[in-house]
Design a protein around this motif. Structure first.
Motif, PDB file in Angstrom:
ATOM      1  N   UNK A  42       3.043  -2.698  14.475  1.00 27.86           N
ATOM      2  CA  UNK A  42       1.747  -2.127  14.187  1.00 27.86           C
ATOM      3  C   UNK A  42       2.099  -0.855  13.787  1.00 27.86           C
ATOM      4  N   UNK A  43       3.023   0.121  13.742  1.00 32.04           N
ATOM      5  CA  UNK A  43       3.344   1.094  13.183  1.00 32.04           C
ATOM      6  C   UNK A  43       3.574   1.090  11.495  1.00 32.04           C
ATOM      7  N   UNK A  44       4.288  -0.111  11.152  1.00 37.19           N
ATOM      8  CA  UNK A  44       4.537  -0.521   9.767  1.00 37.19           C
ATOM      9  C   UNK A  44       3.111  -0.847   9.133  1.00 37.19           C
ATOM     10  N   UNK A  45       2.582  -1.726   9.902  1.00 32.77           N
ATOM     11  CA  UNK A  45       1.408  -1.983   9.401  1.00 32.77           C
ATOM     12  C   UNK A  45       0.140  -1.195   9.080  1.00 32.77           C
ATOM     13  N   UNK A  46      -0.104  -0.371  10.144  1.00 33.40           N
ATOM     14  CA  UNK A  46      -1.012   0.722  10.047  1.00 33.40           C
ATOM     15  C   UNK A  46      -0.625   1.753   8.971  1.00 33.40           C
ATOM     16  N   UNK A  47       0.695   2.188   8.793  1.00 33.12           N
ATOM     17  CA  UNK A  47       1.072   3.032   7.864  1.00 33.12           C
ATOM     18  C   UNK A  47       0.897   2.518   6.385  1.00 33.12           C
ATOM     19  N   UNK A  48       1.068   1.100   6.325  1.00 29.37           N
ATOM     20  CA  UNK A  48       0.741   0.406   4.878  1.00 29.37           C
ATOM     21  C   UNK A  48      -0.726   0.466   4.704  1.00 29.37           C
ATOM     22  N   UNK A  49      -1.540   0.314   5.776  1.00 33.88           N
ATOM     23  CA  UNK A  49      -2.874   0.295   5.663  1.00 33.88           C
ATOM     24  C   UNK A  49      -3.385   1.655   5.195  1.00 33.88           C
ATOM     25  N   UNK A  50      -2.890   2.703   5.853  1.00 34.50           N
ATOM     26  CA  UNK A  50      -3.200   4.322   5.510  1.00 34.50           C
ATOM     27  C   UNK A  50      -2.815   4.286   3.981  1.00 34.50           C
ATOM     28  N   UNK A  51      -1.585   3.924   3.584  1.00 32.82           N
ATOM     29  CA  UNK A  51      -1.345   3.939   2.359  1.00 32.82           C
ATOM     30  C   UNK A  51      -2.121   3.419   1.189  1.00 32.82           C
ATOM     31  N   UNK A  52      -2.616   2.325   1.374  1.00 29.58           N
ATOM     32  CA  UNK A  52      -3.440   1.322   0.910  1.00 29.58           C
ATOM     33  C   UNK A  52      -4.933   1.947   0.600  1.00 29.58           C
ATOM     34  N   UNK A  53      -5.439   2.385   1.923  1.00 31.08           N
ATOM     35  CA  UNK A  53      -6.690   2.317   1.955  1.00 31.08           C
ATOM     36  C   UNK A  53      -7.059   3.986   1.778  1.00 31.08           C
ATOM     37  N   UNK A  54      -6.337   4.869   2.106  1.00 29.86           N
ATOM     38  CA  UNK A  54      -6.433   6.299   2.005  1.00 29.86           C
ATOM     39  C   UNK A  54      -5.303   7.128   1.349  1.00 29.86           C
ATOM     40  N   UNK A  55      -4.640   6.298   0.499  1.00 29.42           N
ATOM     41  CA  UNK A  55      -3.480   6.970  -0.047  1.00 29.42           C
ATOM     42  C   UNK A  55      -4.001   8.003  -1.390  1.00 29.42           C
ATOM     43  N   UNK A  56      -5.317   7.841  -2.063  1.00 27.95           N
ATOM     44  CA  UNK A  56      -5.707   8.608  -2.866  1.00 27.95           C
ATOM     45  C   UNK A  56      -6.104   9.918  -2.193  1.00 27.95           C
ATOM     46  N   UNK A  57      -6.588   9.907  -0.789  1.00 33.58           N
ATOM     47  CA  UNK A  57      -6.885  11.027  -0.217  1.00 33.58           C
ATOM     48  C   UNK A  57      -5.673  11.887   0.348  1.00 33.58           C
ATOM     49  N   UNK A  58      -4.574  11.650   0.175  1.00 31.99           N
ATOM     50  CA  UNK A  58      -3.468  12.284   0.743  1.00 31.99           C
ATOM     51  C   UNK A  58      -2.526  12.841  -0.476  1.00 31.99           C
ATOM     52  N   UNK A  59      -1.942  13.731  -0.161  1.00 35.18           N
ATOM     53  CA  UNK A  59      -1.065  14.491  -1.329  1.00 35.18           C
ATOM     54  C   UNK A  59       0.251  13.632  -1.324  1.00 35.18           C
ATOM     55  N   UNK A  60       1.056  14.134  -2.026  1.00 32.21           N
ATOM     56  CA  UNK A  60       2.354  13.353  -2.108  1.00 32.21           C
ATOM     57  C   UNK A  60       3.223  13.458  -0.946  1.00 32.21           C
ATOM     58  N   UNK A  61       3.104  14.715  -0.312  1.00 28.12           N
ATOM     59  CA  UNK A  61       3.922  15.097   0.844  1.00 28.12           C
ATOM     60  C   UNK A  61       3.492  14.038   1.838  1.00 28.12           C
ATOM     61  N   UNK A  62       2.364  13.786   2.235  1.00 27.34           N
ATOM     62  CA  UNK A  62       1.564  12.996   3.219  1.00 27.34           C
ATOM     63  C   UNK A  62       2.051  11.295   2.801  1.00 27.34           C
ATOM     64  N   UNK A  63       2.068  11.222   1.696  1.00 25.17           N
ATOM     65  CA  UNK A  63       2.375   9.720   1.309  1.00 25.17           C
ATOM     66  C   UNK A  63       3.929   9.531   1.682  1.00 25.17           C
ATOM     67  N   UNK A  64       4.720  10.642   1.309  1.00 16.61           N
ATOM     68  CA  UNK A  64       6.050  10.623   1.580  1.00 16.61           C
ATOM     69  C   UNK A  64       6.388  10.336   3.220  1.00 16.61           C
ATOM     70  N   UNK A  65       5.447  11.193   3.751  1.00 21.17           N
ATOM     71  CA  UNK A  65       5.703  11.078   5.465  1.00 21.17           C
ATOM     72  C   UNK A  65       5.374   9.517   5.704  1.00 21.17           C
TER      73      UNK A  65
END
Length: 526
Positions: free
Chosen positions: A319-342
């Motif tokens: 679940x952690x891995x899947x939701x993290x991948x979903x955040x990156x795919x759906x909201x990656x543009x709204x996150x800065x580089x540090x958030x994506x790295x986290x």
């Protein structure tokens, strides 16, 4: 039957057969020698006559008159005149006769001889031969040899009686010697019976009396200076010693009875002790069965726990891995580089956690599974693992050296796991080398480290990779123990712990040797 009579019969029974056997053997031997000697002499005389005939024929041939009858008749007449009165011994004579189909004019055979029988024997024997034939009332021994050029046969005859004259003389001598030997043998055995058998018989009677308890039996006295006299005197001394020892036997018997009583008590105590040991062994076996059952239940509970942990932990991690991948795919543009790295770090940590769980479960199964020992070709296993590594990483330039005909006795499945872990580690730690080298082989009579005793066969995997600090070699085989950072060389730290447990299950040892940036060598025994 008295002993003296037995010896007399033994003397007759031995002397007569031996004397007769020797006489018969001598007669036959002399007869064979006489026949053989006379045959050779007869043959030599006939050969001499034939040599004269051949010489005469050779002279005629060389002179060119071999076909002129007058010259031939004259030469033949000379030969006949030369041997007309020839004698061999008392009865032997030579006759030169023509073959039955020949037209030679030669003297006829003696009137007492049957020419037909003589010629039949000559034809039957061939060109030459020995044979016997009756001549009147006497048996004769004949030898003949032919001269085909003149159709002649040289025949020599000797009375058989003359040939056996030496045998008959020897037989008479042997008969007298045999009779004389029998008389001398009887005299010797009579003396033997008087000087040896009689004293031995007296000793036998005394020994029989002593065996029946008569210790006062008078023994015969002997002044003879020989073995029988020594035997008589020794027997007398022995009787006195036995009489004295007989009194001691009663005392010893009583002491032996007391000893038997003590032994009986000790045996009873020993049986009781054995009974107690038997009960203790039964109790111990029962405890072993109980502990085995408890261990089986504990293993089953451990398997259930491991399955539960695996299932319960994997679901949240997925679940952690899947939701993290979903955040990156759906909201990656709204996150800065540090958030994506986290988020990437969260995903990496969850994936490493899942890998750790898988490795722990695999380590648990390896140590609890059934082990089946059989001959294993380690060279073939190493080749298979090497080809899989090269197939998965075709861009790598690594020299794989596998010593041929390396064999061992163990579980093929577990030993493949050992080679997979060791060769995979060597492949991983040579990743920074432009030209890597990995070697698998076996050494004999190698001395191990101080903690490892010397063994006969040592297997090894050697590489020219990053190596390690020897001061931390003991940490290599611990669970989750790593000597390099994960960003340098990935891994969970379970592989070498798995290798160590498999080697220990085989009754062997594993250790490592290496230096930083100079490669490492992992040794193991089975």
């Amino acid at each position: 039957m008295k002993l003296r009579y037995k010896f007399n019969l033994l003397a007759l029974g031995v002397l007569l057969p031996v004397g007769i056997a020797i006489s018969i053997a001598g007669v036959f031997t002399i007869e064979r020698l006489a026949y053989r000697m006379n045959r050779k002499l007869m043959e030599a005389e006939v050969v001499k006559v034939l040599e004269d005939i051949r010489s005469a024929h050779k002279v005629l041939t060389e002179s060119g008159v071999a076909a002129v009858d007058s010259y031939v008749r004259r030469a033949q007449a000379d030969i006949l005149d030369k041997y007309r009165d020839f004698r061999f011994g008392r009865t032997g004579r030579i006759q030169i006769v023509a073959e039955p189909s020949s037209r030679q004019l030669l003297p006829q055979l003696a009137k007492q001889q049957n020419p037909d029988i003589i010629y039949d024997e000559i034809v039957a024997q061939g060109a030459q031969g020995f044979w016997e034939h009756a001549h009147g009332k006497k048996e004769q021994f004949h030898y003949h040899a032919g001269f085909p050029a003149w159709n002649w046969v040289v025949l020599m005859s000797v009375d058989v009686e003359e040939m056996l004259a030496e045998r008959n003389a020897f037989l008479n001598q042997v008969t007298w010697i045999l009779l004389l030997g029998l008389v001398v043998g009887l005299l010797i055995f009579a003396w033997f019976a008087r000087t040896i058998v009689a004293p031995v018989q007296q000793l036998s009677e005394a020994a029989l009396a002593i065996s029946q308890g008569d210790w006062k039996k008078n023994l015969p006295q002997s002044n003879a200076v020989d073995e029988v006299g020594d035997l008589t005197r020794a027997f007398s001394q022995m009787s006195e010693h036995l009489s004295a020892a007989h009194g001691d036997l009663a005392k010893q018997a009583k002491a032996l009875q007391n000893t038997n009583t003590r032994l009986h008590l000790e045996i009873t105590e020993h049986q009781q002790t054995q009974q107690e040991i038997f009960h203790l062994n039964q109790e111990l076996e029962q405890r072993v069965l109980q502990r085995t059952a408890q261990l089986k239940v504990a293993n089953q509970e451990l398997e259930a726990f491991a399955y539960s942990v695996s299932h319960d932990l994997r679901a949240p991690l997925r679940s952690i891995d899947g939701f993290s991948q979903a955040l990156l795919d759906d909201y990656g543009e709204q996150l800065d580089e540090e958030g994506q790295e986290f988020l990437q770090r969260v995903r990496g940590a969850s994936q490493r956690m899942a890998q750790l769980i898988d490795d722990l479960l695999y380590l648990s199964r390896i140590t609890r599974g059934e082990m089946i020992r059989q001959p294993v070709d380690l060279s073939s296993l190493a080749d298979l693992v090497s080809k899989e590594l090269q197939k998965n990483n075709p861009q790598r330039q690594v020299e794989m050296v596998v010593q041929p005909e390396v064999k061992a006795d163990g579980d093929p499945r577990l030993l493949r796991v050992v080679l997979e872990n060791l060769l995979s580690n060597a492949w991983k730690f040579t990743g920074r080398r432009k030209q890597g080298r990995i070697e698998f082989g076996m050494e004999r009579n190698r001395s191990t480290t101080e903690d490892a005793p010397p063994v006969e066969l040592v297997y090894y995997v050697r590489d020219n990779g990053a190596g390690f600090d020897p001061a931390y070699s003991e940490k290599l085989f611990g669970v989750f123990q790593r000597l390099h950072r994960i960003d340098e060389f990935p891994g969970t730290g379970i592989g070498l712990a798995t290798v160590q447990r498999i080697i220990h299950r085989h009754g062997g040892q594993v250790w490592a040797d290496g230096e930083v940036e100079k490669g490492a060598t992992f040794f193991f025994t089975l």
